[in-house]
Design a protein around this motif. Sequence first.
Motif, PDB file in Angstrom:
ATOM      1  N   ASN A 159       0.838  -1.205   0.000  1.00 23.13           N
ATOM      2  CA  ASN A 159       0.000   0.000   0.000  1.00 23.13           C
ATOM      3  C   ASN A 159       0.869   1.249   0.000  1.00 23.13           C
ATOM      4  OD1 ASN A 159      -2.713   0.876  -0.129  1.00 23.13           O
ATOM      5  ND2 ASN A 159      -2.643   1.511   2.011  1.00 23.13           N
ATOM      6  N   ARG A 204      -6.382  -3.681  -4.671  1.00 20.31           N
ATOM      7  CA  ARG A 204      -7.396  -2.683  -5.024  1.00 20.31           C
ATOM      8  C   ARG A 204      -7.831  -2.770  -6.480  1.00 20.31           C
ATOM      9  NH1 ARG A 204      -7.327   1.834  -1.401  1.00 20.31           N
ATOM     10  NH2 ARG A 204      -5.783   1.575   0.264  1.00 20.31           N
ATOM     11  N   GLU A 232     -12.518   6.032  -4.145  1.00 22.27           N
ATOM     12  CA  GLU A 232     -12.619   5.364  -2.843  1.00 22.27           C
ATOM     13  C   GLU A 232     -12.371   3.856  -2.972  1.00 22.27           C
ATOM     14  OE1 GLU A 232     -13.091   4.609   1.145  1.00 22.27           O
ATOM     15  OE2 GLU A 232     -12.795   6.537   0.128  1.00 22.27           O
ATOM     16  N   GLY A 233     -11.457   3.374  -2.139  1.00 27.96           N
ATOM     17  CA  GLY A 233     -11.105   1.956  -2.151  1.00 27.96           C
ATOM     18  C   GLY A 233     -10.091   1.585  -3.221  1.00 27.96           C
ATOM     19  N   LYS A 280      -5.645  10.722   6.211  1.00 21.21           N
ATOM     20  CA  LYS A 280      -6.631   9.933   5.459  1.00 21.21           C
ATOM     21  C   LYS A 280      -8.025  10.558   5.511  1.00 21.21           C
ATOM     22  CE  LYS A 280      -3.481   6.809   4.667  1.00 21.21           C
ATOM     23  NZ  LYS A 280      -2.855   6.713   3.340  1.00 21.21           N
ATOM     24  N   ASP A 292     -10.191   6.058   1.813  1.00 20.11           N
ATOM     25  CA  ASP A 292      -9.279   4.920   1.683  1.00 20.11           C
ATOM     26  C   ASP A 292      -8.839   4.871   0.226  1.00 20.11           C
ATOM     27  OD1 ASP A 292      -7.862   2.561   1.804  1.00 20.11           O
ATOM     28  OD2 ASP A 292      -9.652   1.295   1.648  1.00 20.11           O
ATOM     29  N   ARG A 302      -5.296   4.881  -2.408  1.00 22.98           N
ATOM     30  CA  ARG A 302      -3.849   4.824  -2.603  1.00 22.98           C
ATOM     31  C   ARG A 302      -3.446   5.907  -3.594  1.00 22.98           C
ATOM     32  NH1 ARG A 302      -0.281  -0.296  -4.780  1.00 22.98           N
ATOM     33  NH2 ARG A 302       1.741   0.495  -4.102  1.00 22.98           N
TER      34      ARG A 302
END
Length: 471
Positions: free
Chosen positions: A168, A194, A239-240, A266, A280, A282
């Motif tokens: 991550n 992801r 998101e995600g 975050k 959330d 990356r």
Amino acid sequence: MKRILVADNQLSHRDLLQRFLSKNNFTVETAATCSHAIELLNSKKFDIIISEYLLPDMEGTAFFEKCRLLAPEVQFIFMSREVNLKCAINLIRKGVHQFLEKPLNPDELLEIIQSCENSSELVQQNSDFKSPSPTPKPTAYQNPDIVYGNSKKAKWMIKQAQKVGNTNFTVLIEGETGTGKESLARLIHQESPRKEKPFVAVDCGSLSREIAGSELFGHEKGAFTGALNSKTGFFEQAEGGTIFLDEIANLPMEIQISLLRALQEKVIRKVGGSKEIPIDVRIIAATNEDLLEKSQEYGFREDLLFRLNEFVLKVPALRERMDDFPLFVEFFLEQTAKELNQPKPKLGEGVMEYFTQYFWPGNIRELRNVIRRCCLFVNRSMEIQVDSLPHRILVNKSEVFDSNPKNYNRSIPQPLRNPEPEDLKTTAARAESQRILEVLKDVQYNKTKAAEVLNIHRKTLYSKLKQINMA
């Protein structure tokens, strides 16, 4: 059990490290000089090297480069009582895992060794990792615009991207315009947990100061004139998943502050909103500039740079990987033939010679655009002839570039063949294109600076670059 090589000319510190690491279940060997360390590395396998930067017989950077040639998979940790920030950043860019200041903190050292074990660059000889299989053509990774080569540099770059994808880590991708930084970012996303979530690509160079905050973080209804409805920003859309921030050096300073908060805490806050929204996401960023140099000029926040470069990937320029050049040509010929629903053309006599003598400032993207253009002008034998090549390629290499890309000859190049007479409009367009290319060279392809020098809006510059296949 991990094998660690400790290189330090100070006996007491060397022995202290050996005892401490041995107690923590590592196999440790020591060396007092770079030469001794290299001898050990020649005869034994090590996973990590912890070395004093200022050893008496060799400068640290040279020592690192020699070790990297002998064992590319070894992770490197440098330590020194005097840490030069610029030197440390440059070494980390080259592949050094960490640069620590003496005296070492034992708990911190163990954490860093653990991060080495999980790091994207650590490739063990007995691991199950398989590098991309050599193929007669470059590989497309789901997206047909993504092209890989088979050269050593290409394979090493892909290997790093695949390994870091499974973490991550925040990734900073460095490379010239058109080298395929977004393609590499997509590969990292596809190799991550992801991959089923969104991948959102953002061109920071096209975000003006007025709209950057709204585009990235969204805005609430009534936040400013014209905000008739609330807006979901790019971060919420990702998101995600992963957000890719291309040309991140162009972000306004106030947006850099908000981005730093998103990385640290975050959370984001919409323009005109008071509520913090947890995210959330990356972050993968890309730049064609030296962010360390820009941070020293107060154009980029240094603390944001250190957050972004958790892992740095360098994309080589096309001219640095000419072994891959024929593969790229074949791939783009096939791709364009399918798009135009025609047989795949072949290169006529002399075309490849012109291609290989050209400097390719626009890299792979420029090559793709040139191939697409040439495919429209094939002859009856489905051959691409020299006459169909763009003017900028039909010049002698030595008249335009020398071995150093910074030493650009600003004289207008003369074509190798006699051109047809041009009208005034064509002549003006050619002069304009030439001036744009000159300014881009002068400012090291910083499009924001180029727009300022040319006294035009950045979006206008992007439009003109597209016209000459340099966007």
